[in-house]
Design an enzyme around this catalytic site. Structure first.
Site, PDB file in Angstrom:
ATOM      1  CG  ASP A 156      -1.111  22.305  35.407  1.00 19.04           C
ATOM      2  OD1 ASP A 156      -0.967  22.151  34.238  1.00 19.04           O
ATOM      3  OD2 ASP A 156      -1.118  21.488  36.253  1.00 19.04           O
ATOM      4  CE  LYS A 219      -3.355  20.790  39.278  1.00 14.62           C
ATOM      5  NZ  LYS A 219      -1.929  21.311  38.875  1.00 14.62           N
ATOM      6  CE  LYS A 255      -2.524  17.812  37.522  1.00 11.01           C
ATOM      7  NZ  LYS A 255      -1.426  18.435  36.961  1.00 11.01           N
TER       8      LYS A 255
END
Length: 319
Positions: A156, A219, A255
């Site tokens: 991430d 995300k 996400k």
């Protein structure tokens, strides 16, 4: 407009040929109708999900959770406990699905990997000087390589919001490409920190920039700022991945992270996914929740559906 996915993908490759072509493409994206976007998100949030559909949605949401601990006080013991919970969220009911992943800092990846060994649970690691992203690229890449070497299945990363907001899109793009390469076989989630991007138009541009750079997921947030995932910004990103696949044939996950705490909230997001991107995204390979407290509420609601009684927070572990 290209007539097939391969031609479309080639056309989109051309837009990253220079800073000027990239800027022209991103600023040529349709402007976001904020009132329409927020109205649609609110409308979809009123859908009522009952009985067996609710039970299915709760299990699906559990399977989509990235169970996360990103604190300076994280210890190996805490990470091992989190891994055990990810594998068996409710030890009293082994029919409860495992979560999608555990998400930790790079120095905890090896511990997390050991804790979930033999299960389907992935190990995700934040990297690239999370959460601020304020570090030279060589430091960010070292962060990524260390996490991957320790066994991370997913990375991430955070974008350089300062560069993005200054209009230096090529710098952001080049960093995403470099991190993608350093990630190797690990899937890459690109975090925009939507609460710092100020406008919906910026969120749309960041979504396309992330996908052009090779993101496997886009995300919303780090969970470390005041404004994190919202139905509106998630809906906008779902529209982006839907349109990107229509143009290129490449599917990218989404996400939302931060601020999603209840089963009711999670189900609203699943409705957004189904109604916007479609059923292909209703799988933890393509949609995740970045959350910690959410899992406990999902477990309590699952127990209530099974027994008819609300157990309360004392019957689930404290993360």
């Amino acid at each position: 407009m290209p007539t097939n996915a391969s031609a479309a993908a080639h056309a989109l490759t051309d837009v990253t040929a220079s800073d000027s072509t990239l800027r022209r493409f991103l600023h040529g994206l349709p402007g976001v109708d904020a009132v329409g976007l927020e109205g649609r998100a609110a409308s979809l949030g009123t859908r009522s999900i009952k009985t067996t559909a609710k039970a299915y949605a709760i299990d699906l949401a559990i399977s989509m959770v990235d169970l996360t601990t990103l604190e300076g006080a994280d210890t190996p013991g805490k990470v091992r406990a989190l891994g055990a919970k990810a594998v068996h969220p409710d030890p009293t009911d082994r029919t409860t699905p495992s979560t999608a992943a555990v998400c930790v800092y790079p120095d905890m990846v090896a511990t997390a990997k050991e804790a979930v060994a033999g299960s389907t649970v992935k190990v995700a690691s934040v990297a690239t000087a999370f959460p601020a992203g304020r570090a030279p690229l060589r430091v960010k890449l070292a962060d990524v390589r260390e996490a991957v070497a320790a066994g991370a299945d997913e990375i991430d990363m955070v974008i350089d919001r300062g560069a993005f907001l200054a209009g230096n899109y090529m710098k952001v793009y080049d960093e995403i490409v470099a991190v993608k390469e350093a990630s190797g076989a690990a899937r890459l989630k690109v975090i925009f920190e939507t609460g710092e991007l100020s406008t919906y138009d910026n969120i749309r541009r960041a979504s396309w920039l992330g996908m052009l750079g090779g993101a496997d997921f886009i995300k919303t947030s780090t969970g470390k700022v005041a404004v994190n995932a919202t139905p509106s910004n998630t809906l906008l990103m779902l529209e982006a991945v839907r349109d990107f696949r229509a143009q290129t044939g490449i599917q990218v996950g989404v996400k939302p992270a931060g601020g999603i705490r209840t089963s009711k909230d999670a189900i609203k997001f699943l409705v957004l996914v189904n109604e916007t991107a479609g059923e292909d995204w209703l799988d933890n390979h393509w949609f995740r929740f970045g959350a910690s407290s959410l899992l406990n509420d999902l477990l309590m609601q699952r127990q209530k559906l099974a027994t008819g009684r609300y157990s309360g927070p004392d019957y689930v572990t404290v993360d």
